[in-house]
Design an enzyme around this catalytic site. Structure first.
Site, short mmCIF file in Angstrom:
data_model
loop_
_atom_site.label_atom_id
_atom_site.label_comp_id
_atom_site.label_asym_id
_atom_site.label_seq_id
_atom_site.Cartn_x
_atom_site.Cartn_y
_atom_site.Cartn_z
N HIS A 10 8.05 20.16 -6.47
CA HIS A 10 7.98 19.62 -7.83
C HIS A 10 9.26 20.01 -8.56
O HIS A 10 9.56 21.20 -8.67
CB HIS A 10 6.74 20.21 -8.51
CG HIS A 10 6.59 19.85 -9.96
ND1 HIS A 10 7.15 18.73 -10.52
CD2 HIS A 10 5.91 20.48 -10.96
CE1 HIS A 10 6.84 18.68 -11.80
NE2 HIS A 10 6.10 19.73 -12.10
N HIS B 124 8.97 9.67 1.40
CA HIS B 124 9.25 10.89 2.18
C HIS B 124 8.05 11.29 3.03
O HIS B 124 7.77 12.48 3.21
CB HIS B 124 9.65 12.06 1.27
CG HIS B 124 10.89 11.82 0.48
ND1 HIS B 124 12.14 12.23 0.90
CD2 HIS B 124 11.10 11.20 -0.71
CE1 HIS B 124 13.05 11.89 0.00
NE2 HIS B 124 12.45 11.25 -0.98
N ASN C 30 18.34 15.46 -1.95
CA ASN C 30 18.57 14.50 -0.87
C ASN C 30 19.88 14.84 -0.17
O ASN C 30 20.64 15.68 -0.65
CB ASN C 30 18.69 13.07 -1.44
CG ASN C 30 17.32 12.44 -1.72
OD1 ASN C 30 16.30 12.91 -1.23
ND2 ASN C 30 17.32 11.38 -2.50
#
Ligand code: HDE
Length: 687
Positions: A339, A75, A148
């Site tokens: 995270h 990413h 995603n």
């Protein structure tokens, strides 16, 4: 440069460029000392050498030399924006998460979209998964939903992730190919990992080449848990649904867009937000309990599986609006640190082994990338609620505890003692866990093909043909026949017509089917929610029309089209043979936004040409002119044109005009733009 005073001069003829003064603050060093001359280093004599004593030069160059930080291992290429999340109604019945308690409550948000495999400078339209990472700065801490645009993943266990990513990125000996999976290593790994078959269907579909971040869905992928005030937990899957509907480009367009505008997705988000057309998504929840999880034929802890929306409907519970670009790309988009472990009371993990592995990985990667455990002090990462604990020191510490106490428990007086535990806060759901310690995969994870088949069969015929063509394209770049053949052996379990089509496109015989770990279920119901084309927009709003004009164009026709587009929130880019614009038939000037060879028709959702015959004839003698409408026609786009545009129309459009072609003589611009809501005239190009 003039030799007399050594100061820089801009422009010819030796005139001095007067920089704006006035309100601009005086330049200083990082230590705050005023800088009088930022153009010349300190030298012994005007022609040098430079003196070691030049602390001002040394500081500036030192800082420059250390500007780069490691890019994300995956990413790396991303684009972020600020906004807010607004809760529609209280969800107190299913979660105690503070942000979901009050209707109308707004929570500050930061979102970073990304591609996965490419390096930071790779093009936006790579065939790839898109990251959709959302940080919600709630009153009870930051909640990161690091998702995603595809609801499943390649692998079932985090221990396989480094291999997956190594295989997808550039091959290590040669350092290419960049930002693409069309190479031996990727397909070698995939063909040896049958669990990836479902994900392969998604990445070979047009989901992997979205038209814009604004027109794609987001998914949390894993099952998470929502926990209510009584501690009751239910499973949940998170969805982001774009209000503007789904839209993708075609593969031929993707390849051409990457050349014409490698920043296509960045520019699109920038333009939309800067113009006040703020993109929106609705947060959808699929909530289900242990009973459903038991009944469901797949394991809800397996990230290679979806729960079809037709089985557990998506409840829309709020909206995410992006309304502000970052002030500085590095400070915010680059330094933002997501995270999966950042959850808040009321939201909990599941035992999904992929999620568990992610919870370990993200902190580690932030330390490597941002260089200090204090990355939470950076403004983009800092919670908006108070932070009190005894974490201290480390590189760049900006928030050390005040006073004597930096440990706990302590017996200092209330003022000096620092923060205390409250007994409230995040509590892990007491899920009973039992079992032997072993390296193994659950039997319930063994079905690798059924949902891949369900996905393929839920697509429209056009979308199915795109999957076939994508597989043929990718596998044609694989020069080891055994790898191609191994992929075909999996595709036979997905759908025989698909396997046939790919084998035919590759010019290879079909092998025997792969031996499945579990016999696939071929009876799963189709899920219309999985198709892009069945979930497109209601209108053409938010899309971009390319309007090509030439000298002698009818100014009033241009004006009518622009008015109609403006009224329907469609953006128009005027494309002309010269950037200085064209002279219309009435002598007025039509200003241009782009010169034609910098703005091929692949950049637009639909196109229009208003031209004089002579102007069109002249343009038709250039390559850019000849390909502009020919490409738009070949890509199935809606086309609006007047009589003058005829020399630019490709022969096939003249021989067989279709319902995607609109003659200005017979159609009002509004009628054309209404039709454009369908985005393409698929019948023209359906194979
Ligand atoms: Fe990530 N992933 N991931 N991932 N991921 C990272 O964290 C990782 C996975 C996702 O815009 C890294 O800060 C492991 C699934 C996004 O900053 C790293 C596994 C999903 C982003 C990492 C996965 C994602 C990342 C690299 C398998 C969708 C970009 C840089 C177990 C649900 C966030 C970083 C941003 C980034 C690890 C799988 C989404 C290395 C180990 C599944 C959107 O920590």
């Amino acid at each position: 440069m003039s030799e007399d005073d050594g100061r820089d001069r801009i422009g010819d003829g030796g005139e001095t460029h007067q920089r704006a003064g006035g309100a601009r603050p005086a330049m200083t060093t990082d230590q705050g000392a005023p800088v009088g001359d930022n153009q010349n280093s300190l030298k012994a004599g005007r022609r040098g050498p430079t003196l070691l004593e030049d602390h001002q030069f040394r500081e500036k160059m030192f800082h420059f030399d250390h500007e780069r930080i490691p890019e994300r291992v995956v990413h790396a290429r991303g684009y972020g924006a600020h906004g807010f999340f607004e809760t529609y109604e209280s969800l107190a019945d299913i979660t105690c998460a503070d942000l979901f308690q009050r209707a109308g409550e707004r929570t500050e948000a930061f979102v970073r979209f990304s591609t996965v495999a490419g390096n930071m400078g790779s093009p936006d339209l790579a065939r790839d998964v898109r990251g959709f990472a959302v940080k919600l700065y709630t009153k009870e801490g930051n909640w990161d939903l690091v998702g995603n645009n595809i609801p499943v993943f390649f692998i079932q266990d985090a221990i396989k992730f480094p291999d997956l990513i190594h295989a997808a990125k550039q091959e290590p000996d040669r350092g290419f190919p960049q930002a693409q999976t069309a190479h031996n290593n990727f397909w070698d790994f995939i063909s040896l990992s049958p669990e990836a078959t479902h994900m392969v269907m998604w990445i070979m579909s047009d989901r992997a080449i979205p038209r814009s971040f604004r027109f794609m869905e987001g998914f949390g992928v894993h099952s998470f848990r929502l926990v209510d005030a009584e501690g009751r937990a239910r499973f949940v899957k998170f969805h982001w649904k774009p209000k503007a509907g789904l839209q993708s480009v075609t593969w031929d367009e993707a390849m051409k867009i990457n050349g014409a505008d490698p920043d296509y997705h960045r520019r699109d988000l920038w333009d939309a937000i800067q113009s006040g057309a703020f993109p929106e998504w609705e947060l959808g929840l699929q909530v289900f309990d242990e009973d459903f999880a038991e009944r469901f034929p797949f394991d809800v802890l397996d990230a290679t599986k979806i729960v079809p929306e037709e089985e557990v409907p998506v409840r829309r519970v709020g909206r995410l609006v992006l309304d502000r670009m970052v002030d500085n790309f590095f400070a915010e988009t680059e330094q933002v640190a997501f995270h999966t472990g950042n959850v808040v009371p009321g939201i909990d993990f599941s035992e999904d082994p992929l999620l568990q592995g992610r919870n370990f990985s993200y902190l580690d990667t932030q330390l490597k990338r941002l260089g200090s455990p204090n990355f939470t002090h950076l403004p983009v990462n800092a919670p908006r609620c108070p932070v009190h604990n005894f974490n201290q020191d480390g590189h760049m510490a900006m928030r050390n505890p005040k006073g004597r106490a930096n440990y706990e428990p302590n017996s200092w007086s209330a003022e000096a003692a620092g923060p205390r535990e409250t007994g409230e806060g995040f509590a892990s759901t007491p899920v009973p866990i039992a079992g032997r310690k072993e390296r193994a995969r659950a039997d319930t994870f063994a079905d690798h093909y059924s949902q891949a088949r369900q996905f393929y069969r839920s697509q429209t015929p056009v979308e199915q043909s795109h999957i076939t063509e994508a597989l043929v394209f990718e596998l044609s770049k694989v020069d080891v026949p055994q790898i191609r053949s191994r992929m075909l052996s999996h595709l036979l379990h997905v759908d025989e017509t698909l396997a046939d089509g790919v084998a035919d496109g590759l010019g290879m015989p079909l092998p025997d089917p792969a031996r499945p770990a579990r016999t696939p279920d071929t009876t799963l119901a189709e899920s219309p929610a999985l198709s892009i084309l069945r979930n497109g927009p209601d209108s053409f709003a938010g899309r971009r029309l390319g309007l090509l004009v030439t000298d002698g164009a009818d100014a009033s026709a241009v004006d009518r089209l622009m008015q109609a587009a403006g009224g329907m929130s469609v953006t128009v880019t005027v494309v002309a043979p010269r950037i200085g614009g064209v002279t219309a038939s009435d002598g007025s000037t039509i200003a241009a936004d782009e010169k034609i060879d910098g703005a091929p028709s692949v950049l637009f959702d639909a196109v229009a040409v208003i031209a004089s015959e002579e102007g069109a004839q002249a343009l038709a003698r250039t390559h850019a002119g000849r390909t502009w409408l020919a490409d738009a026609f070949a890509h199935g786009k809606f086309i609006y044109h007047d009589a003058g545009a005829a020399p630019l129309l490709p022969p096939s459009a003249i021989d067989s005009p279709d319902e995607g072609m609109f003659d200005a003589a017979g159609t009002a611009p509004e009628g054309f733009l209404d039709a454009c809501a369908r985005l393409r005239h698929w019948d023209r190009i359906a194979s």
